[in-house]
Design an enzyme around this catalytic site. Sequence first.
Site, PDB file in Angstrom:
ATOM      1  N   LYS A 211      67.949  56.713  51.999  1.00  0.00           N
ATOM      2  CA  LYS A 211      67.748  57.650  50.893  1.00  0.00           C
ATOM      3  C   LYS A 211      66.584  58.594  51.220  1.00  0.00           C
ATOM      4  O   LYS A 211      66.668  59.792  51.021  1.00  0.00           O
ATOM      5  CB  LYS A 211      67.448  56.838  49.639  1.00  0.00           C
ATOM      6  N   GLU A 217      62.108  51.784  60.254  1.00  0.00           N
ATOM      7  CA  GLU A 217      63.102  50.965  60.956  1.00  0.00           C
ATOM      8  C   GLU A 217      64.367  51.791  61.220  1.00  0.00           C
ATOM      9  O   GLU A 217      64.914  51.785  62.317  1.00  0.00           O
ATOM     10  CB  GLU A 217      63.496  49.751  60.097  1.00  0.00           C
ATOM     11  N   GLY A 281      67.999  52.064  45.625  1.00  0.00           N
ATOM     12  CA  GLY A 281      68.606  51.561  46.859  1.00  0.00           C
ATOM     13  C   GLY A 281      69.356  50.250  46.648  1.00  0.00           C
ATOM     14  O   GLY A 281      70.486  50.078  47.116  1.00  0.00           O
ATOM     15  N   ARG A 282      68.761  49.335  45.916  1.00  0.00           N
ATOM     16  CA  ARG A 282      69.381  48.003  45.747  1.00  0.00           C
ATOM     17  C   ARG A 282      70.560  48.031  44.772  1.00  0.00           C
ATOM     18  O   ARG A 282      71.232  47.022  44.582  1.00  0.00           O
ATOM     19  CB  ARG A 282      68.329  46.992  45.322  1.00  0.00           C
ATOM     20  N   GLU A 367      63.208  42.521  44.210  1.00  0.00           N
ATOM     21  CA  GLU A 367      62.599  43.855  44.274  1.00  0.00           C
ATOM     22  C   GLU A 367      62.608  44.468  42.872  1.00  0.00           C
ATOM     23  O   GLU A 367      61.758  45.276  42.532  1.00  0.00           O
ATOM     24  CB  GLU A 367      63.348  44.752  45.273  1.00  0.00           C
ATOM     25  N   HIS A 398      74.200  19.806  53.374  1.00  0.00           N
ATOM     26  CA  HIS A 398      73.691  19.007  54.487  1.00  0.00           C
ATOM     27  C   HIS A 398      72.345  19.518  54.992  1.00  0.00           C
ATOM     28  O   HIS A 398      71.894  19.140  56.062  1.00  0.00           O
ATOM     29  CB  HIS A 398      74.714  19.001  55.626  1.00  0.00           C
ATOM     30  N   LYS A 512      53.832  48.901  54.525  1.00  0.00           N
ATOM     31  CA  LYS A 512      54.357  49.971  55.389  1.00  0.00           C
ATOM     32  C   LYS A 512      53.202  50.785  55.957  1.00  0.00           C
ATOM     33  O   LYS A 512      53.157  51.092  57.147  1.00  0.00           O
ATOM     34  CB  LYS A 512      55.268  50.909  54.587  1.00  0.00           C
TER      35      LYS A 512
HETATM   36  O1  F6P Z   1      60.961  49.374  51.359  1.00  0.00           O
HETATM   37  C1  F6P Z   1      61.830  49.108  50.328  1.00  0.00           C
HETATM   38  C2  F6P Z   1      62.919  50.127  50.246  1.00  0.00           C
HETATM   39  O2  F6P Z   1      62.410  51.322  49.749  1.00  0.00           O
HETATM   40  C3  F6P Z   1      64.085  49.638  49.410  1.00  0.00           C
HETATM   41  O3  F6P Z   1      63.884  49.793  48.066  1.00  0.00           O
HETATM   42  C4  F6P Z   1      65.197  50.441  49.954  1.00  0.00           C
HETATM   43  O4  F6P Z   1      66.441  49.895  49.619  1.00  0.00           O
HETATM   44  C5  F6P Z   1      64.900  50.358  51.430  1.00  0.00           C
HETATM   45  O5  F6P Z   1      63.486  50.398  51.505  1.00  0.00           O
HETATM   46  C6  F6P Z   1      65.484  51.450  52.274  1.00  0.00           C
HETATM   47  O6  F6P Z   1      65.027  52.716  51.885  1.00  0.00           O
HETATM   48  P1  F6P Z   1      65.717  54.013  52.438  1.00  0.00           P
HETATM   49  O7  F6P Z   1      67.136  54.016  51.985  1.00  0.00           O
HETATM   50  O8  F6P Z   1      64.937  55.167  51.878  1.00  0.00           O
HETATM   51  O9  F6P Z   1      65.634  53.981  53.935  1.00  0.00           O
END
Ligand code: F6P
Length: 548
Positions: A211, A217, A281-282, A367, A398, A512
């Site tokens: 987003k 990452e 996002g979630r 979250e 188990h 971060k």
């Molecule tokens: O760091 C948390 C977060 O902002 C989540 O809320 C989100 O789903 C994820 O990182 C990924 O964010 P983005 O879609 O902006 O890469």
Amino acid sequence: MSLSPQNPRTLPAWEKLERCFEDAKEKTLSSWFKDPQRTEKLTFAVGDFSIDLSKNLIDPDITKVFAELANQASIPERASAMVRGEEINSTEGRAVLHTFLRAPRGMQSGVMAGGINAIEEIQKVLERMYSFAREVRSGKIRMEGGKKVKAVVNIGIGGSDLGPEMVYGALQNKSDGAVQARFVSNIDPSSFIEAVKGLDPASTLFLVASKSFGTQETLSNALEAKRWLLKGLGEKNLLDSEKEAVARHFVGICSMEKEGKAEEFGIRPENIFEMFPFVGGRYSVDSSVGLSLVLSLGPDIFERFLEGMRAIDEYFFSTSAEENAIIQMAMLNIWYTDFFKAETHVILPYNDYLRKLPDYLQQLTMESNGKRVNLNGKEVELSTGEIYWGGVGTNSQHSFFQLLHQGTHLIPADFIAFANNSNQLEGGQEEMQERLLSNFIAQTAALAFGTEEGTQEEKRCPGNRPSTSIFGRTLSAYTLGELIAIYEHIVFCQGVVWGINSFDQFGVELGKKLSQKVFSLLSDTESNLAQVDSSTRRLIEWYWEHRS
Ligand code: F6P
């Protein structure tokens, strides 16, 4: 309407619940089950599911007080405010419109958010996703060198990864196999190496889902994908122009504010699919973030998934609190967290395709409701946000079930199963399916009722351990959509009662920022470590001493 939270403790229903708790904590499930009507009274039909709450530490009268609590906490009003487009995500000044992602086609809500007609714009993106997927799947859109797309690799993390990966895992047996999906999320280089293992760069399409188009990452993995692609195409003599290759092999999924960043990366504007600021996002698996699903499973399956979610929205918005299993489950979670002081909640799908469900629900729930201040910015007086964890049955029986049966913690459990297997079974497989379901059913009884009187102490299971049984017919795109929407609304209801904002996530920012700072220190052996704490310093020095 005012977004000011009430202190839930001051609500009359809360006081009533305190009295109910004094009584309930002395009772046992065995004694409650003397009521022959109990299971009938506490079982709810929700879409394609039967949800049995009878093995929880409540009685039908308590569910009436749960309904009072929900109403006094204004859950119905807050739900209406949400779909009216009010900025209930107050700290970020945003509306919360994930339910619009699955609104019926052509529905006119008139709700404007951030200056746009939310449903209209969502549905335009959905149509673009479907037509893009049809062209990719039919081979009309081809990769550099003319090959058809055989694999899509979704690059994203958190909400831009967990939902699609979980859904793909759950429905992979429905795919016609024309396009497979892979997922890469971690910045650990091994994550990318494994995700592309065996793939042909000439038939691989990358989806960069972020987003913010700024998550370290995702950007690192996207750059690595570019390097891997160009190298692979070069080795096959398929590389005429780097720019053209990137434009063909990369798709962007991001907020329009960040479109420029995606274009800078080399993605064509027509290959950018919008994520909207009013969908967290979630809560985004049913948005453009689901493009990997549309490409690999096909638009029809995705459409069924949306329909399942929509059916639950309709149920949630139209069912009274007393009859509403979703509200009851949310109040149960509060009951366990704030009265019984349970700290965790275990998710136990008895279905191998739902392996990733606990991971997905961890982000959705933790979250959202892992918050220490209320909507007024004041510290909350109650515990919020349980710790979600879990694993598939029967495997987890188990591993960690010992603690569930005989440990010292109270851990409410959600058992999830489907009467029919997702595959056509033959021979002994039918018996296996029945054995799976026998375990699903038996474990909830073992937890609830324990062993008989007189059992040697070490062997005794005390019972009285609560669980909810969520029993569906068959795992399908539709029922999976239902299941996810059920949990989304549970999270919402808990957040309303606790008076917190379930839709921001500022807590993740500090780590971060610090990682950027440590990164700049790590990469330079001359770094001045005087500015960091002694533990950080030692870890950095240890790394310098031992890296090869
Ligand atoms: O760091 C948390 C977060 O902002 C989540 O809320 C989100 O789903 C994820 O990182 C990924 O964010 P983005 O879609 O902006 O890469």
